[in-house]
Scaffold this motif. Structure first.
Motif, PDB file in Angstrom:
ATOM      1  N   GLU A 136      -7.559   3.330  10.754  1.00 57.18           N
ATOM      2  CA  GLU A 136      -8.444   3.441   9.664  1.00 57.18           C
ATOM      3  C   GLU A 136      -9.492   4.560   9.901  1.00 57.18           C
ATOM      4  OE1 GLU A 136     -10.472  -0.342   8.504  1.00 57.18           O
ATOM      5  OE2 GLU A 136      -8.469  -1.381   8.334  1.00 57.18           O
ATOM      6  N   LYS A 169     -13.343   4.556  11.533  1.00 58.56           N
ATOM      7  CA  LYS A 169     -13.570   3.145  11.998  1.00 58.56           C
ATOM      8  C   LYS A 169     -13.322   2.753  13.460  1.00 58.56           C
ATOM      9  CE  LYS A 169     -13.759   1.417   7.332  1.00 58.56           C
ATOM     10  NZ  LYS A 169     -13.290   0.436   6.497  1.00 58.56           N
ATOM     11  N   THR A 183       0.927  -1.003   0.113  1.00 59.32           N
ATOM     12  CA  THR A 183      -0.028  -0.059   0.134  1.00 59.32           C
ATOM     13  C   THR A 183       0.769   1.213   0.032  1.00 59.32           C
ATOM     14  OG1 THR A 183      -0.115   0.255   2.381  1.00 59.32           O
ATOM     15  CG2 THR A 183      -1.751  -1.178   1.165  1.00 59.32           C
ATOM     16  N   LYS A 234     -10.021   5.934   2.378  1.00 55.74           N
ATOM     17  CA  LYS A 234     -10.328   5.058   3.298  1.00 55.74           C
ATOM     18  C   LYS A 234     -11.715   5.653   4.046  1.00 55.74           C
ATOM     19  CE  LYS A 234      -6.295   2.786   5.132  1.00 55.74           C
ATOM     20  NZ  LYS A 234      -5.547   2.254   6.415  1.00 55.74           N
ATOM     21  N   ASP A 256     -15.424   5.038   1.508  1.00 49.03           N
ATOM     22  CA  ASP A 256     -16.283   3.675   1.180  1.00 49.03           C
ATOM     23  C   ASP A 256     -16.253   3.547  -0.456  1.00 49.03           C
ATOM     24  OD1 ASP A 256     -16.831   3.173   4.002  1.00 49.03           O
ATOM     25  OD2 ASP A 256     -18.722   4.479   3.815  1.00 49.03           O
ATOM     26  N   GLU A 263      -4.839   9.027   0.904  1.00 51.38           N
ATOM     27  CA  GLU A 263      -5.080   7.613   1.532  1.00 51.38           C
ATOM     28  C   GLU A 263      -6.171   7.608   2.655  1.00 51.38           C
ATOM     29  OE1 GLU A 263      -5.557   3.832   0.766  1.00 51.38           O
ATOM     30  OE2 GLU A 263      -3.637   4.503  -0.069  1.00 51.38           O
TER      31      GLU A 263
END
Length: 265
Positions: A262, A265, A2, A205, A208, A201
């Motif tokens: 993340e 989340k 990544t 993230k 969605d 990034e």
């Protein structure tokens, strides 16, 4: 691998190259009060937690750790990017942080810390974008619009590395904040935002699937904190950054924010 893992590897190499600057003993500022200004629009460097409303991110954690090591009492304020460098230059704030690229022309107004992070520029687009996939195909897509903040590295990359070198090119739409660019991208008002991999990034993230990164990196940049010219904070903060690189604290922050975290989340 990544983008964050790539960035993490590059940052580890940068830490090794600068660790020799570690001071054997850091100065004690005796609880001195300093004001740090940021934009809160650059996840995961600094942003507002969507769950709690708290100001969080890599730069907050790093600055809080620096303050602890130097016995400094930090308070945070917010301003827009276009006002930040001048405001710090004028002494309205002691330190500025918002993923600020170290550039020679900016050094005429402010002092920079040593680099604490290295990043690369990428193209952020909508998740269903198929009309272009890199800088060359975007340049050829004559109806394509790119968002930018005047005077930023992404603005100059858009002008000179993606388009035709004309800073007045009508294909460049100016915005006051990075977040406003991303919102315009999502609603279809523009087609491209240029961002370093860390912020890009983070937005991918959180989207969605509504956003994605495309193309090859367009350049490498080093980030630093900014200060009013002649301040006595630069050398101690450089020493603290070097100490954090040497003892693994920077690596721990990189892992937390670039590999494990993340957004939302």
């Amino acid at each position: 691998m990544t983008l964050f893992k790539t960035a993490f590897t590059a940052l580890a190499a940068l830490a090794v190259s600068t660790a020799a600057a570690v001071a054997s003993e850091l100065p004690d500022f005796g609880g001195r009060n300093i004001v740090v200004v940021t934009e809160n629009a650059y996840p995961p460097l600094q942003f507002i937690d969507p769950k709690t409303g708290d100001q969080i991110g890599w730069e907050y954690d790093a600055m809080n750790e620096i303050a602890k090591r130097l016995n400094i009492n930090v308070s945070y304020q917010n301003t827009s990017w276009d006002a930040m460098i001048q405001a710090v230059s004028d002494g309205q704030y002691d330190i500025g942080m918002t993923g600020i690229t170290i550039k020679e022309d900016r050094k005429e107004k402010v002092d920079f810390s040593d680099p604490y992070m290295r990043s690369q520029m990428f193209m952020l687009v909508r998740g269903d974008e198929e009309r272009f996939s890199d800088a060359a195909s975007f340049a050829a897509f004559e109806d394509g619009l790119v968002g930018a903040q005047a005077g930023t590295t992404p603005f100059y990359v858009a002008v000179y590395d993606v388009l035709d070198g004309d800073e007045q090119n009508p294909r460049i739409k100016l915005f006051e904040t990075f977040g406003a660019q991303v919102q315009a991208l999502r609603t279809g008002d523009i087609d491209l935002v240029l961002t370093d991999g860390t912020a890009g990034e983070g937005y991918v993230k959180a989207s969605d699937g509504a956003l994605k990164l495309v193309g090859e990196p367009l350049g490498t940049e080093d980030f630093g904190f900014i200060f009013p010219k002649g301040t006595d904070l630069v050398e101690p903060i450089n020493a603290a950054i070097a100490a954090m690189k040497e003892d693994g604290s920077i690596d721990a922050l990189n892992k937390k924010w670039f590999l494990d975290y993340e957004l939302g989340k």
